[in-house]
Design an enzyme around this catalytic site. Structure first.
Site: not given
Ligand SMILES: *Cc1c(COP(=O)(O)O)cnc(C)c1O
Length: 400
Positions: A94, A116, A382
């Protein structure tokens, strides 16, 4: 000929039939201003150099690609690789778009970021950007989420953000979005809305995808360097869809590379038990754009459910709806149980504790690996699982 990324979306922000901007009239000039600033700055050497510097010297990019040898062996088939966004500063992808949104605000002469947050991950990333750039930061969060995700509230406050509790309705993400938007309307002359994924009205799905595309461009080069080839399959979890679009962007022109989005199936395929919008949703509008949505019998956004609160959204980025329609990306699901198994497996076998969101992509890769012994799979890890430890261990223990 222009590439897919150059030509999509069109100037009105449409990815095929999806996207666009349905805005309350007072916001129309402000979104126009944001779009013009983005179009100008994304071609400015100074802006791009600043972003490059921040990514290297503050975020710690490039993040590595890791060959998950033990997990590949355990799964008994394809070789699995992970792009390590868990090693990005603040522990998830993010920050890639939050730092860029902060830089955009700075270049536009704005003094404040507003957004938000649901579980608090986006709020923490945006508050981090605000601290770095010396901007004020106002984060709206439902009262239910404030209780549930208190450590992230503490982080945001330490980072200097004001956390606005939202007591309306179910007191969670949807009400927080409404509250943040309401507050933004009154401050749009000096504030920028910092959207948390490839969602919202144009130009946000375009901007956030392009800011996240660093993930895919790095990963493509790294994978080629490691193996001499491109991966056969590329996979990422999909909530709003930003980490997935970031990774896909690097491979979208490579027709030999199959792309997979992995959605949360929660506890079952019954409406209300999952958040698999691409799989079970229908065309509709949500939060100012046209996409696929999960709706109840009255046509309102349906309740959603998954262990991974970052995937808990009844809509999805418009580009995903488009990529499914043109057949470039396939959307699959992983349920709570499989994702939890993957969470334990990656921790125990590889020494990497993943976020529960990312564990959905790991679960998919482990399942597919068996069916494709000669292939390579690159997944987007992610984020890291620190935020999920207490919940997982208190609820499910330490795994076998
Ligand atoms: C917020 C988050 C997501 C989901 O958000 P996307 O916009 O779908 O990528 C996925 N993985 C992690 C670690 C997150 O913090």
């Amino acid at each position: 000929m222009s590439t897919y990324l150059e030509s999509t979306p069109n100037e009105e922000g449409f990815f095929g039939e999806y996207g666009g901007a349905m805005l309350p009239p007072p916001l129309i000039p402000h979104f126009k201003e944001i779009n013009e600033a983005y179009q100008r700055l994304s071609k400015s050497k100074e802006f791009l150099d600043d972003l490059k510097y921040i990514r290297k010297h503050f975020q710690g990019r490039p993040t590595p690609v890791s060959h998950l040898k033990n997990l590949s062996k355990l799964s008994g088939g394809a070789q699995i690789y992970a792009k390590r966004e868990d090693l990005n500063h603040t522990g998830a992808h993010k920050l890639n778009h939050c730092m860029a949104e902060g830089l955009l605000a700075k270049h536009m002469g704005k003094t404040k970021l507003i957004a938000e947050t649901g579980a608090g991950q986006h709020g923490v990333a945006l508050a981090t950007a605000a601290a770095y750039f010396g901007l004020e930061c106002e984060i709206h969060m439902g009262e239910v989420d404030i209780k549930k995700e208190y450590p992230n509230v503490v982080r945001m406050k330490l980072l200097g953000a004001t956390v606005v509790p939202v007591g309306e309705g179910a007191k969670t993400l949807k009400e927080a979005v409404d509250s943040a938007f309401g507050s933004y309307i009154g401050q749009a002359d000096h504030a920028l809305f910092g959207i948390g994924s490839v969602v919202g009205p144009h130009p946000f799905p375009l901007m956030v995808r392009n800011f996240q595309s660093v993930v895919g461009h790095e990963a493509r080069e790294q994978f080629l360097e490691m193996t001499g080839e491109l991966p056969d399959m590329v996979a990422a979890c999909v909530g709003g869809g930003s980490n997935a679009m970031g990774l896909f962007a690097g491979f979208i022109e490579d027709q030999s590379v199959e792309l997979f989005g992995v959605e949360p199936l929660g506890t079952s395929s019954k409406l209300g038990d999952h958040a698999a919008t691409m799989t079970y949703g229908q065309d509709g509008d949500i939060h100012g754009f046209h996409t696929k949505v999960l709706v109840d019998e009255n046509g309102d956004p349906a309740p959603v459910n998954t262990l991974a609160s970052g995937l808990d959204y009844p809509g999805v980025g418009p580009e995903h709806a488009h990529l499914q329609k043109i057949g470039r990306v396939s959307y699959k699901t992983a349920d709570d149980k499989e994702s939890l198994d993957a969470f334990y497996a990656l921790s125990r076998r590889e020494g990497i504790i993943p976020a529960l969101e990312s564990a959905h992509a790991v679960a998919f890769a482990m399942r597919e690996a068996k069916n494709h012994p000669d292939k390579t799979i690159l997944l987007n890890l992610s984020g890291r699982g620190d935020k999920d430890l207490d919940f997982v261990v208190e609820t499910y223990g330490f795994g076998e």
